[in-house]
Design an enzyme around this catalytic site. Sequence first.
Site, PDB file in Angstrom:
ATOM      1  N   GLY A  88       0.823  -1.222   0.000  1.00 51.32           N
ATOM      2  CA  GLY A  88       0.000   0.000   0.000  1.00 51.32           C
ATOM      3  C   GLY A  88       0.846   1.256   0.000  1.00 51.32           C
ATOM      4  O   GLY A  88       2.064   1.210   0.160  1.00 51.32           O
ATOM      5  N   LYS A 111       4.130  12.181  -3.319  1.00 47.50           N
ATOM      6  CA  LYS A 111       5.033  11.126  -2.843  1.00 47.50           C
ATOM      7  C   LYS A 111       5.975  11.743  -1.807  1.00 47.50           C
ATOM      8  O   LYS A 111       6.666  12.720  -2.111  1.00 47.50           O
ATOM      9  CB  LYS A 111       5.822  10.564  -4.030  1.00 47.50           C
ATOM     10  N   ARG A 181      -1.812  -1.153  -9.817  1.00 42.34           N
ATOM     11  CA  ARG A 181      -0.650  -1.999 -10.078  1.00 42.34           C
ATOM     12  C   ARG A 181      -1.077  -3.465 -10.168  1.00 42.34           C
ATOM     13  O   ARG A 181      -2.178  -3.806  -9.724  1.00 42.34           O
ATOM     14  CB  ARG A 181       0.341  -1.854  -8.908  1.00 42.34           C
ATOM     15  N   ASP A 250       4.335  -4.823  -7.364  1.00 42.61           N
ATOM     16  CA  ASP A 250       3.721  -3.573  -6.890  1.00 42.61           C
ATOM     17  C   ASP A 250       4.263  -2.366  -7.648  1.00 42.61           C
ATOM     18  O   ASP A 250       3.721  -1.269  -7.522  1.00 42.61           O
ATOM     19  CB  ASP A 250       3.947  -3.383  -5.374  1.00 42.61           C
ATOM     20  N   ASN A 251       5.306  -2.560  -8.429  1.00 47.55           N
ATOM     21  CA  ASN A 251       5.849  -1.460  -9.229  1.00 47.55           C
ATOM     22  C   ASN A 251       5.553  -1.677 -10.711  1.00 47.55           C
ATOM     23  O   ASN A 251       6.259  -1.153 -11.566  1.00 47.55           O
ATOM     24  CB  ASN A 251       7.357  -1.342  -9.004  1.00 47.55           C
ATOM     25  N   ASP A 260       7.398   4.103 -10.443  1.00 48.97           N
ATOM     26  CA  ASP A 260       8.258   3.865  -9.280  1.00 48.97           C
ATOM     27  C   ASP A 260       9.735   3.828  -9.635  1.00 48.97           C
ATOM     28  O   ASP A 260      10.371   2.776  -9.693  1.00 48.97           O
ATOM     29  CB  ASP A 260       7.830   2.593  -8.524  1.00 48.97           C
TER      30      ASP A 260
HETATM   31  P1  AMP Z   1       8.965   1.092  -3.127  1.00 45.88           P
HETATM   32  O1  AMP Z   1      10.253   0.438  -2.777  1.00 45.88           O
HETATM   33  O2  AMP Z   1       9.058   2.595  -3.197  1.00 45.88           O
HETATM   34  O3  AMP Z   1       8.297   0.507  -4.315  1.00 45.88           O
HETATM   35  O4  AMP Z   1       8.015   0.828  -1.881  1.00 45.88           O
HETATM   36  C1  AMP Z   1       7.656  -0.432  -1.413  1.00 45.88           C
HETATM   37  C2  AMP Z   1       6.708  -0.286  -0.249  1.00 45.88           C
HETATM   38  O5  AMP Z   1       7.368   0.357   0.852  1.00 45.88           O
HETATM   39  C3  AMP Z   1       5.472   0.543  -0.526  1.00 45.88           C
HETATM   40  O6  AMP Z   1       4.409   0.011   0.214  1.00 45.88           O
HETATM   41  C4  AMP Z   1       5.862   1.901  -0.013  1.00 45.88           C
HETATM   42  O7  AMP Z   1       4.746   2.689   0.313  1.00 45.88           O
HETATM   43  C5  AMP Z   1       6.662   1.538   1.224  1.00 45.88           C
HETATM   44  N1  AMP Z   1       7.618   2.592   1.585  1.00 45.88           N
HETATM   45  C6  AMP Z   1       8.741   2.927   0.930  1.00 45.88           C
HETATM   46  N2  AMP Z   1       9.375   3.939   1.549  1.00 45.88           N
HETATM   47  C7  AMP Z   1       8.633   4.271   2.635  1.00 45.88           C
HETATM   48  C8  AMP Z   1       8.759   5.241   3.684  1.00 45.88           C
HETATM   49  N3  AMP Z   1       9.792   6.088   3.741  1.00 45.88           N
HETATM   50  N4  AMP Z   1       7.783   5.274   4.608  1.00 45.88           N
HETATM   51  C9  AMP Z   1       6.746   4.428   4.568  1.00 45.88           C
HETATM   52  N5  AMP Z   1       6.575   3.493   3.625  1.00 45.88           N
HETATM   53  C10 AMP Z   1       7.508   3.408   2.661  1.00 45.88           C
HETATM   54 MG    MG Z   2       6.639   0.992  -5.230  1.00 46.26          MG
END
Ligand code: AMP
Ligand code: MG
Length: 493
Positions: A88, A111, A181, A250-251, A260
């Site tokens: 999420g 973001k 996604r 998820d990406n 992403d």
């Molecule tokens: P990502 O690696 O950006 O594709 O993120 C993977 C998951 O980690 C997603 O659910 C993001 O919302 C969560 N996420 C990434 N960075 C953060 C953060 N700094 N705080 C909270 N959730 C994060």
């Molecule tokens: Mg992501």
Amino acid sequence: MTSHFPFDNSYARLPDRFYARIAPTPVAEPALIRVNRDLALHLRLDPDWLASPEGVAVLAGARVPEGAEPIAMAYAGHQFGQFVPQLGDGRAILLGEVIDRDGQRRDIHLKGSGRTPFSRRGDGRAALGPVLREYIVSEAMAAFGIPTTRALAAVTTGEAVMRETLLPGAVLTRVASSHIRVGTFQFFAARGDEEALRLLADHVIARHYPQLADGDRPYHALLEQVTARQAALVAQWMLVGFIHGVMNTDNTSISGETIDYGPCAFMDAYHPGTVFSSIDHAGRYAYANQPKIAQWNLTRLAETLLPLFSQDQDTAIAEAQDILRGFAEKFEKAFHGGLRRKLGLFTEREEDIDLARELLAAMSEAKADFTLTFRHLVKAAAGPEGNEALRKLFATNPAAFDDWIASWRKRLSQEPQDAATRQEMMRKVNPAFIPRNHRIEAVISAAVERHDFAPFEELLTVLSKPYDDQPDFAHYAEPPQPHERVLQTFCGT
Ligand code: AMP
Ligand code: MG
């Protein structure tokens, strides 16, 4: 309060279990880095207002604009092959949707806007470096003509975020045809929520594939279309040397946009095994693995759709497999067609792909720069006098390369166009400028260490016309010097 965003929020009209309603968390001291004026106008937003203190407050999440229905979207996903039933939006919020000048619905999404019920242990924030990186690379992708989310604005927050060190915080305003996604489908499939799956599939069809709504097997057609768009997308990445870096489900966007931008990077020297991401130890998401991974991700999507295909599971599986088998052909058609055009071959001969493969093998052996090789081919296409710059890239084995050039010239002579027309056509598929890692790092250092955004602006200007020669900026086309080489990129979360 007058409405500055003509929002129409179709996702927020879906049932509650699709998201969590939550407003962004205000930040200490929002300051504008940049508004993407052309994109704002295309979205029917007022760029001057966005750049005003009121607009900046919205872009920083300090103020919820009229008509917004802020939500954090629920999704699951396979991360490096491991299924996580709940991810999420943990650091992002969808403010709402607007209809752009082409009549396309586009998400306006922040973001780095603070914690949500999906944050787990994360702080909900983003650091300035990754925000600038995403801004630069997503806008470069758009300038290449590759489907992608866009960057509408970036602001600093006046707050520090803790990563390995304390870093300045920032918020990116991201625009996407949607943020749905493969992992969104997985979220409901993992819960056995067939009703939600059907609602989601119907929403996706109405939004991204409206022509399918009246067909007799819309969900099959949906899988087929998502497969076609992913195949085309990954082919386009490969043709500019792009490595996404975290192709988790998820990406993977259902609309077929690149989404992403984390540890993504463009290759300098060509090698099919290239990996930059610091967390991709096994090279799962290496350059040449991307088509295979896209197909793997589509298989995960297909699994979620089985209950919508048929009551009989065996039938549903057979039908899904049939559709997924089409991926390889779709990818190859797009990739091979693109390679041909990069070589200046606008008619088709069977031997063309071998010719392309031989070039790639020579590039790999000589560690030739991917972008420069193809750009120099444009010059070489004028005639043998244009070979010089190209030959220099193959200094380790010039004799083998001369053989290749001779075969290529022979093949070019069978093409109908005159040299000038061919060069013009080649220039449009072989960019001179890509967002090279070392340039991005220099932009980030200037911004983080000296609060200097001039290099960011200049890089964006150069990359907005990647196919033009731009002699004043010729140095941006150069690969890194050995000491400038970036070997690793980071998610930055
Ligand atoms: P990502 O690696 O950006 O594709 O993120 C993977 C998951 O980690 C997603 O659910 C993001 O919302 C969560 N996420 C990434 N960075 C953060 C953060 N700094 N705080 C909270 N959730 C994060
Ligand atoms: Mg992501």
